[in-house]
Motif scaffolding. Structure first.
Motif, short mmCIF file in Angstrom:
data_model
loop_
_atom_site.label_atom_id
_atom_site.label_comp_id
_atom_site.label_asym_id
_atom_site.label_seq_id
_atom_site.Cartn_x
_atom_site.Cartn_y
_atom_site.Cartn_z
N TYR A 21 9.74 7.35 -2.98
CA TYR A 21 10.23 8.71 -2.82
C TYR A 21 9.06 9.59 -2.39
O TYR A 21 7.96 9.50 -2.96
N GLY A 22 9.30 10.44 -1.40
CA GLY A 22 8.30 11.41 -0.97
C GLY A 22 8.96 12.74 -0.70
O GLY A 22 9.98 12.80 0.01
N SER A 23 8.42 13.81 -1.25
CA SER A 23 9.00 15.13 -1.03
C SER A 23 8.82 15.53 0.45
O SER A 23 8.24 14.80 1.24
N ASN A 24 9.33 16.70 0.81
CA ASN A 24 9.43 17.08 2.22
C ASN A 24 8.07 17.21 2.89
O ASN A 24 7.04 17.39 2.23
N LEU A 25 8.09 17.11 4.21
CA LEU A 25 6.92 17.27 5.06
C LEU A 25 7.16 18.40 6.05
O LEU A 25 8.29 18.63 6.47
N PRO A 26 6.10 19.11 6.47
CA PRO A 26 6.28 20.13 7.51
C PRO A 26 6.39 19.48 8.88
O PRO A 26 5.89 18.40 9.12
N TYR A 27 7.07 20.18 9.79
CA TYR A 27 7.19 19.72 11.17
C TYR A 27 7.09 20.93 12.08
O TYR A 27 7.66 21.98 11.80
N SER A 28 6.36 20.80 13.16
CA SER A 28 6.03 21.95 14.01
C SER A 28 6.90 21.99 15.26
O SER A 28 7.25 20.95 15.83
N VAL A 29 7.20 23.22 15.68
CA VAL A 29 7.85 23.43 16.97
C VAL A 29 6.78 23.29 18.06
O VAL A 29 5.74 23.96 18.00
N PRO A 30 6.98 22.40 19.04
CA PRO A 30 5.93 22.15 20.04
C PRO A 30 5.50 23.42 20.77
O PRO A 30 6.32 24.24 21.18
N GLY A 31 4.18 23.60 20.90
CA GLY A 31 3.63 24.70 21.65
C GLY A 31 3.71 26.06 21.00
O GLY A 31 3.36 27.07 21.61
N SER A 32 4.12 26.10 19.74
CA SER A 32 4.27 27.39 19.07
C SER A 32 3.23 27.53 17.96
O SER A 32 3.07 26.64 17.12
N ILE A 52 0.84 -1.20 0.00
CA ILE A 52 0.00 0.00 0.00
C ILE A 52 0.87 1.25 0.00
O ILE A 52 0.58 2.24 -0.67
N LYS A 53 1.97 1.22 0.74
CA LYS A 53 2.86 2.38 0.79
C LYS A 53 3.50 2.68 -0.56
O LYS A 53 3.84 3.82 -0.84
N VAL A 54 3.67 1.65 -1.40
CA VAL A 54 4.18 1.90 -2.75
C VAL A 54 3.17 2.74 -3.52
O VAL A 54 3.54 3.60 -4.34
N TYR A 55 1.88 2.53 -3.27
CA TYR A 55 0.84 3.28 -3.95
C TYR A 55 0.66 4.69 -3.38
O TYR A 55 0.48 5.65 -4.13
N VAL A 56 0.67 4.83 -2.05
CA VAL A 56 0.28 6.10 -1.43
C VAL A 56 1.45 6.88 -0.85
O VAL A 56 1.29 8.02 -0.45
N GLY A 57 2.65 6.29 -0.77
CA GLY A 57 3.79 6.97 -0.18
C GLY A 57 4.00 6.59 1.27
O GLY A 57 3.13 6.00 1.92
N SER A 58 5.17 6.94 1.80
CA SER A 58 5.52 6.57 3.16
C SER A 58 6.58 7.53 3.68
O SER A 58 7.25 8.21 2.91
N ASN A 59 6.74 7.58 5.00
CA ASN A 59 7.86 8.29 5.58
C ASN A 59 8.44 7.55 6.78
O ASN A 59 9.19 8.12 7.55
N ASN A 60 8.09 6.27 6.93
CA ASN A 60 8.58 5.49 8.06
C ASN A 60 8.49 4.01 7.72
O ASN A 60 7.39 3.45 7.62
N LEU A 119 6.41 9.10 -5.25
CA LEU A 119 6.72 8.14 -6.31
C LEU A 119 6.93 6.78 -5.66
O LEU A 119 7.72 6.65 -4.72
N GLY A 120 6.21 5.79 -6.15
CA GLY A 120 6.39 4.42 -5.67
C GLY A 120 6.59 3.48 -6.84
O GLY A 120 5.97 3.65 -7.90
N MET A 121 7.46 2.51 -6.65
CA MET A 121 7.76 1.58 -7.75
C MET A 121 8.00 0.19 -7.17
O MET A 121 8.73 0.02 -6.19
N PHE A 122 7.35 -0.80 -7.78
CA PHE A 122 7.57 -2.19 -7.41
C PHE A 122 7.84 -2.98 -8.69
O PHE A 122 6.99 -3.01 -9.59
N ILE A 123 9.02 -3.57 -8.80
CA ILE A 123 9.44 -4.26 -10.03
C ILE A 123 9.80 -5.70 -9.69
O ILE A 123 10.53 -5.97 -8.73
N GLN A 124 9.28 -6.62 -10.50
CA GLN A 124 9.64 -8.03 -10.41
C GLN A 124 10.34 -8.46 -11.69
O GLN A 124 9.93 -8.05 -12.78
N ASP A 125 11.33 -9.30 -11.55
CA ASP A 125 12.07 -9.77 -12.73
C ASP A 125 12.66 -11.14 -12.40
O ASP A 125 12.71 -11.55 -11.23
#
Length: 825
Positions: A723-734, A145-153, A701-707
């Motif tokens: 591949y996934g482009s950058n994500l935002p990250y917040s400073v806690p409490g700000s 599923i992550k190949v289809y929708v992307g991942s960061n972990n 971008l996700g790719m799964f290749i069999q050969d």
């Protein structure tokens, strides 16, 4: 004449013995690619004109010669002819299973026989065999599923779909809704994915536009169906990270069948390479079973059971982080050395038992009655102190101080403490009905559910910087991030749906799905009505094999435990459901290029969300505001290319472009200048406006290749790239810096190599061969994170002597090798 008759009578016993000596028997069953029996399959001995055919249940029994080699040829219209070679002893009887493959490619067979995934918006059908082969640390269905929708972990089985978070995804196994542990904050604590791919038969994944028959979430649906065995079989595997056993079978009278699976996973080898060094003792195991009894021709019972347990123990010793990202004075040579004391002990236990009564009232009407009980018991206990030294690190490999902090900028310590306990119990009763009326297929359902939640949360953190506590309040000791909760909830939920799938007789190329859901709970007393509609159209006179599809609907998400809990641990009873209007349009086209089949699927979507409950994400922990004070949107387009680059090995590429933003009511901050620091009246009040959501990722971008080797299909390779482009990250409490930080692009490449050690051909195995009962044995070598990319998952904030805040990136796993041995029987 009498003399001839006398000789025949004298020789008859010897002729009879000779005839008996040269006989053997082969029996078996013939199945298609979905494990369904194939009837009227032609079975002919090579070199002969006639033979026999399989029965309606796919079985056959044939007398064959003994003590000499022969071959049987199995042929069936639309399937590849299959030849099996044998040599059998006198009076030997062998039982075999024949699995036939379609003569056309998988893409072509979908076009001819089943176009459901082409007609329904958002539907992706996943082959469970690919999920077994995909080379990732967690493995399984979610990795595909992550190949289809992307991942960061790569350590979590959770995923984000079209701008949604992990809590917005529905998961069903055999129509029972599945829940994950709630207290898990780091993916390394998660353990096993719930779904056992070795037990899986069908996988339908909806990344949007799903029908009214599915429940009340606003992002996606994963619908899993486990196997219903037709014979005895199973599989076993052992690897450095995970081990498992799966068994299945059916009784002689064909009324009772079972499939059971047990797995064990330990990430010790994987986590030992983390930046935080120490003694990791992670352990996760589960056992699942599906038992079916056919009471009579119209009634059957199914019992589904699951028990899962995960423990995570950590005694950290030290950590070494490098490179600052967020500071007014950028430097690429900053480092943080931390020395720990204390430990962490976590336990998560979940159990599910569900009983289903299936009634096939007549050919067109089917009814289901379901009862289930789910329990979740979690505890997190940690008390860890870290003393840190922060400053410029020497990266000169020729220096005697290489790797050391040579110019200290700050020192301090912090202590994190938690004693958390959470108990959730869910009791459910549900009814579903299915009525086939020719060009209409009606579905309906209703359910009643009781949810009980009991939590005891006690968390705090203490920060010390150069002799004083942060935050600094003269005359008192204040702690950071204090969470105290002692909550008890009892919530009744009632849902219902009705749906009609219509295929028009005058224009069968046009189909319509229309339905609605109703939801009510006794906690918020909010009544939700969610109408949904989907259409598809396949032009009859078009030269191209193309289908157009669209979906429109209301998708609501009533709050559950995590959405109700505020950052301080209290429950806000005023939290309402998050709601959205979603629209999807797209097309699906099949074509050939260089005699190879291809399929392209493209969808554009828009989500308008209101009554949004804002949240922050740290690793896999989601912390809600527990208020409905925001609105949001998500817009994007996704495209997928499916292809058989080599015969009988499907590969695909998935590309997504998306933007998701939110606007929080009342979010504002004062923007001070140097001149206004001593004159607050000269500062400027800034309204925050639209900002990136924590899941805002522009490009995936996700790719799964069999050969496999051109000369030998028994040597295969699998490549998984995300591949996934950058994500935002917040400073806690700000408020000002809610999305000020950036998590750099996620790049992940994993590769696996498999070799067949024992093939399916049992004809050359003698009766004394220890492997005579096995179908095959595969050996696999997997290399995770081939490019050794240091992906960032979160940030650790520290301050220097000048009270300037720096953000130190916390990394995910480096390159690692895994070995695995898999056998099926």
């Amino acid at each position: 004449m009498r003399q001839t008759l006398l000789i025949f009578l004298l020789l008859f016993p010897f002729i009879h013995l000779l005839a008996q000596k040269s006989g053997a028997i082969i029996s078996g069953k013939i199945l298609d690619e979905n494990e369904n029996p194939l009837s009227r399959v032609s079975i002919v001995m090579l070199g002969r004109e006639t033979g026999l055919s399989s029965s309606d249940s796919g079985t056959f029994r044939m007398h064959v010669p003994a003590d000499k080699a022969f071959a049987l040829v199995f042929s069936y219209t639309g399937y590849k002819s299959l030849q099996q070679n044998f040599i059998m002893n006198d009076k030997e009887e062998e039982h075999i299973i024949i699995r036939m493959e379609r003569s056309e490619s998988k893409l072509d067979s979908i076009t001819v026989t089943d176009e459901r995934d082409r007609k329904e918006a958002g539907l992706i059908r996943i082959n469970p065999k690919d999920a077994i082969n995909v080379p990732t640390p967690i493995g399984g269905i979610e990795s595909l599923i992550k190949v289809y929708v992307g991942s960061n972990n790569e350590l979590t089985s959770q995923y984000s779909v079209r701008g949604g978070n992990y809590d917005e995804n529905l998961i069903y196994v055999n129509d029972f809704e599945i829940f994950r542990p709630y207290l898990v904050s780091n993916a390394q604590q998660e353990g096993l994915s719930f779904i056992n791919p070795e037990m899986t038969r069908n996988v339908n994944f909806y990344n949007g536009g799903f029908q009214a028959r599915y429940g009340d979430k606003i992002s996606s649906v994963l619908d899993i169906q486990y196997k219903k065995p037709v014979e005895f079989g199973g599989s076993a595997y052992i690897g450095l990270l995970e081990q498992g056993l799966e068994l299945e079978g059916i009784s002689k009278n064909k009324k009772f069948s079972y499939i059971v699976g047990a797995r064990n996973r330990s990430f010790t080898n994987l986590l030992s390479s983390q930046e935080t060094k120490g003694n990791y003792i992670p352990s996760s195991a589960d056992a699942q079973g599906l038992f079916t009894y056919q009471v009579n021709g119209k009634n059957s019972l199914e019992l589904f059971t699951v028990y899962s347990q995960t423990s995570f123990n950590l005694i950290p010793s030290s950590a070494q982080l490098s490179t600052a990202v967020f500071s007014p004075y950028f430097s690429a040579n900053l480092g943080l050395d931390i020395f720990f004391s204390g430990q962490e002990k976590d336990k998560y236990k979940t159990g599910l038992i569900g009983l289903t009564w299936n009634q096939q009232v007549n050919t067109n009407l089917k009814l289901k009655w379901m009862i289930s009980s789910f329990s979740d018991n979690e505890s997190q206990n940690y008390d860890i102190t870290g003393d840190y030294l922060f400053g410029e690190r020497d990266f000169d490999k020729t220096s005697t101080d290489f790797g050391k902090i040579v110019n200290p900028l700050g020192t301090g310590s912090n202590q994190n403490f938690a004693r958390d306990n959470l108990n959730i119990n869910l009791y459910s009763f549900a009814h579903k009905g299915y009525l086939n009326k020719g060009n209409q297929y009606l579905q309906w359902g209703m359910s009643a559910e009781l949810q009980t939640v009991r939590d005891q949360l006690h968390e705090w953190s203490y920060e010390d910087s150069v002799g004083y506590s942060l935050p600094l309040v003269p005359g008192s000791l204040d702690l950071n991030n204090v969470v105290n909760g002692n909550n008890s909830l009892h919530i009744g939920r009632f849902t219902g749906f009705f749906q009609d799938n219509i295929s028009f007789k005058k224009n069968p190329a046009f189909t319509l799905q229309a339905g609605a859901r109703v939801n009510y709970n006794t906690f918020t007393h909010q009544v939700l009505v969610s109408p949904r509609m989907g259409i598809s159209w396949k032009p009859e006179n078009s030269k191209q094999d193309i289908i157009y599809k669209a979906a429109l609907g209301i998708y609501d998400q009533p709050p559950f435990y995590r959405e109700l809990r505020a950052p301080d641990g209290t429950i806000n009873p005023a939290v309402r459901a998050q709601q959205s209007l979603q629209a999807t349009v797209g097309f699906d086209i099949n074509f050939h290029k260089n005699d190879k089949p291809f399929r392209v699927s493209v969808e554009a979507y828009y989500k308008d969300l209101w009554d949004v409950n804002p949240y922050n994400i740290n690793n896999v922990s989601i912390q809600y505001y527990a208020t409905n004070n925001a609105k949001a949107y998500a817009v994007g387009v996704e495209g997928r290319l499916f292809a058989n680059l080599v015969k009988d090995a499907e590969s695909w590429v998935s590309i997504g472009i998306m933007q998701t933003k939110e606007k929080i009511d009342g979010a504002s901050y004062y923007d001070y200048t140097i001149d206004s620091l001593n004159r607050p009246q000269d500062s400027t009040l800034v309204q925050q406006g639209w900002i990136r959501r924590p899941t805002d990722r522009l490009f995936t971008l996700g790719m799964f290749i069999q050969d496999y080797l051109s000369t030998n299909k028994n040597f295969k390779v699998y490549l998984n790239l995300i591949y996934g482009s950058n994500l935002p990250y917040s400073v806690p409490g700000s408020v000002k810096y809610r999305d000020a930080l950036i998590i750099e692009p996620y790049i992940r490449a994993d590769i696996g190599f498999s070799a067949l050690l024992l093939d399916n051909d049992k004809s050359n195995r003698r009766s004394h061969n220890p492997f005579r009962k096995l179908d095959n044995i595969w050996a696999t070598l997997e290399i995770f994170n081939v490019i050794d990319r240091e992906n960032t998952i979160s940030y650790l904030f520290v301050k220097d002597f000048s009270n300037v805040t720096y953000a130190m990136p916390q990394r995910l796993t480096p390159r690692l090798i895994n070995l695995k041995l898999v056998t099926r029987f």
